[in-house]
Design a protein around this motif. Structure first.
Motif, PDB file in Angstrom:
ATOM      1  N   GLU A 100       0.853  -1.181   0.000  1.00  0.00           N
ATOM      2  CA  GLU A 100       0.000   0.000   0.000  1.00  0.00           C
ATOM      3  C   GLU A 100       0.892   1.236   0.000  1.00  0.00           C
ATOM      4  N   GLY A 102       1.476   4.764   0.924  1.00  0.00           N
ATOM      5  CA  GLY A 102       1.098   5.954   1.666  1.00  0.00           C
ATOM      6  C   GLY A 102       1.934   7.121   1.169  1.00  0.00           C
ATOM      7  N   TRP A 128       0.875  19.136  -3.731  1.00  0.00           N
ATOM      8  CA  TRP A 128      -0.189  18.186  -4.040  1.00  0.00           C
ATOM      9  C   TRP A 128      -0.274  17.909  -5.530  1.00  0.00           C
ATOM     10  N   VAL A 135       0.519   9.438  -8.374  1.00  0.00           N
ATOM     11  CA  VAL A 135      -0.610   8.511  -8.489  1.00  0.00           C
ATOM     12  C   VAL A 135      -0.958   8.271  -9.953  1.00  0.00           C
ATOM     13  N   VAL A 150      -3.693   3.367  -2.502  1.00  0.00           N
ATOM     14  CA  VAL A 150      -3.008   4.613  -2.163  1.00  0.00           C
ATOM     15  C   VAL A 150      -3.636   5.209  -0.914  1.00  0.00           C
ATOM     16  N   ALA A 151      -2.805   5.412   0.109  1.00  0.00           N
ATOM     17  CA  ALA A 151      -3.235   6.104   1.322  1.00  0.00           C
ATOM     18  C   ALA A 151      -2.646   7.505   1.302  1.00  0.00           C
ATOM     19  N   MET A 152      -3.449   8.505   1.556  1.00  0.00           N
ATOM     20  CA  MET A 152      -2.980   9.886   1.551  1.00  0.00           C
ATOM     21  C   MET A 152      -3.146  10.509   2.924  1.00  0.00           C
ATOM     22  N   ALA A 163      -7.288  13.851  -2.460  1.00  0.00           N
ATOM     23  CA  ALA A 163      -7.585  12.565  -1.830  1.00  0.00           C
ATOM     24  C   ALA A 163      -8.999  12.094  -2.155  1.00  0.00           C
ATOM     25  N   ALA A 167      -7.576   8.810  -3.680  1.00  0.00           N
ATOM     26  CA  ALA A 167      -7.094   7.920  -2.617  1.00  0.00           C
ATOM     27  C   ALA A 167      -8.014   6.723  -2.394  1.00  0.00           C
ATOM     28  N   ASP A 168      -7.421   5.660  -1.869  1.00  0.00           N
ATOM     29  CA  ASP A 168      -8.181   4.510  -1.379  1.00  0.00           C
ATOM     30  C   ASP A 168      -8.367   4.585   0.135  1.00  0.00           C
ATOM     31  N   THR A 169      -7.411   5.229   0.797  1.00  0.00           N
ATOM     32  CA  THR A 169      -7.434   5.420   2.247  1.00  0.00           C
ATOM     33  C   THR A 169      -7.013   6.851   2.533  1.00  0.00           C
ATOM     34  N   VAL A 170      -7.638   7.473   3.512  1.00  0.00           N
ATOM     35  CA  VAL A 170      -7.293   8.841   3.903  1.00  0.00           C
ATOM     36  C   VAL A 170      -7.029   8.876   5.391  1.00  0.00           C
TER      37      VAL A 170
END
Length: 275
Positions: A100, A102, A128, A135, A150-152, A163, A167-170
């Protein structure tokens, strides 16, 4: 803005920031222990002065256990976008899809680090854009058959907009003494129409402060007094209750701790992981 009401929080999972602070054999033993405790993810910070580079370290970690591995988090200003994407894609391939990525814009003081490394200073309003480039390149390298999560780590409106789209995770960058009410509002203001996973970075558990997750001047008592979500009680029963409350009331389902408290929270992880 669309809030976390866009969908229910997912199953609970737990990651550990586990940098190499001792000799490598001891670190490898630590990783095996994390796997036995039920943690989902081994995470590495991205600070050159502290440890080996996260990419090679995570590739080794992935051969020791079957846990997921990830960066927490790549600092975009110190890494060319395409090289970062190539490394992330390569880790996805080499780990069989367990990596993953990040990524964020760097820790406080990143400007000084850039000077020390002889790299150009990148204005905050451009960072950013760098993350977006990483990404975009990663998605091209992954192609139609792979998807590197992708975790941001996000703070302001520009970060949250990127994000919300990519993003997939924040995880939310916030002052450690920010109150529960303020953090709750921060999350509710996030445009989560895609129902991405919400992660909570918890650097303080009881009186233990994770050195790679919080500054040396962090005051555990001050966090506790502020009702900060950067703090979690060390008592397993109280920690379990609090984690469930944070998922129910705010939507957090991924909790990240420091390696120093992994064994303390092992009963919590054993009880809650996957629920």
């Amino acid at each position: 803005m669309t809030s976390t009401s866009a969908g229910p929080a997912g199953p609970l999972r737990f990651g550990v920031v586990a940098p190499i602070t001792t000799d490598v054999p001891a670190w490898l033993d630590q990783l095996r222990g994390l796997a036995d405790m039920g943690y989902s993810t081994i995470l590495m910070p991205d600070v050159p002065q502290w440890q080996p580079a996260p990419g090679p370290a995570l590739a080794v970690a992935a051969t020791i256990t079957d846990l997921r591995v990830g960066t927490w988090v790549y600092a975009s200003p110190v890494r060319p976008a395409w090289i970062t994407a190539w490394e992330a894609h390569s880790l996805t391939v080499l780990t069989g899809g367990r990596f993953e990525m990040g990524i964020g814009t760097g820790r406080p003081g990143i400007a000084e680090q850039l000077r020390e490394l002889g790299l150009p200073a990148v204005p905050m309003n451009q960072r950013w854009g760098q993350v977006r480039e990483v990404v975009t390149a990663l998605r091209e390298l992954d192609g139609p058959d792979l998807h590197t999560p992708v975790a941001m780590a996000v703070g302001g409106p520009k970060a949250q907009a990127v994000a919300a789209e990519l993003a997939d995770t924040v995880t939310f960058v916030m002052p450690h003494t920010e109150s529960r009410a303020e953090t709750t509002q921060r999350v509710r203001d996030f445009d989560n129409r895609r129902a991405v996973e919400l992660a909570l970075h918890v650097p303080v558990v009881g009186d233990s402060i994770a050195p790679f997750m919080a500054g040396p001047d962090t005051d555990a008592a001050a966090l506790r007094a502020a009702d900060s979500l950067a703090f979690l009680p060390s008592d397993p029963a109280a920690a379990t209750e609090e984690i469930l409350r944070r998922r129910e009331e705010i939507g957090f389902s991924y909790f990240v701790f420091g390696a120093g408290v992994a064994s303390v929270l092992a009963p919590v992880v054993a009880d809650l992981a996957g629920r």
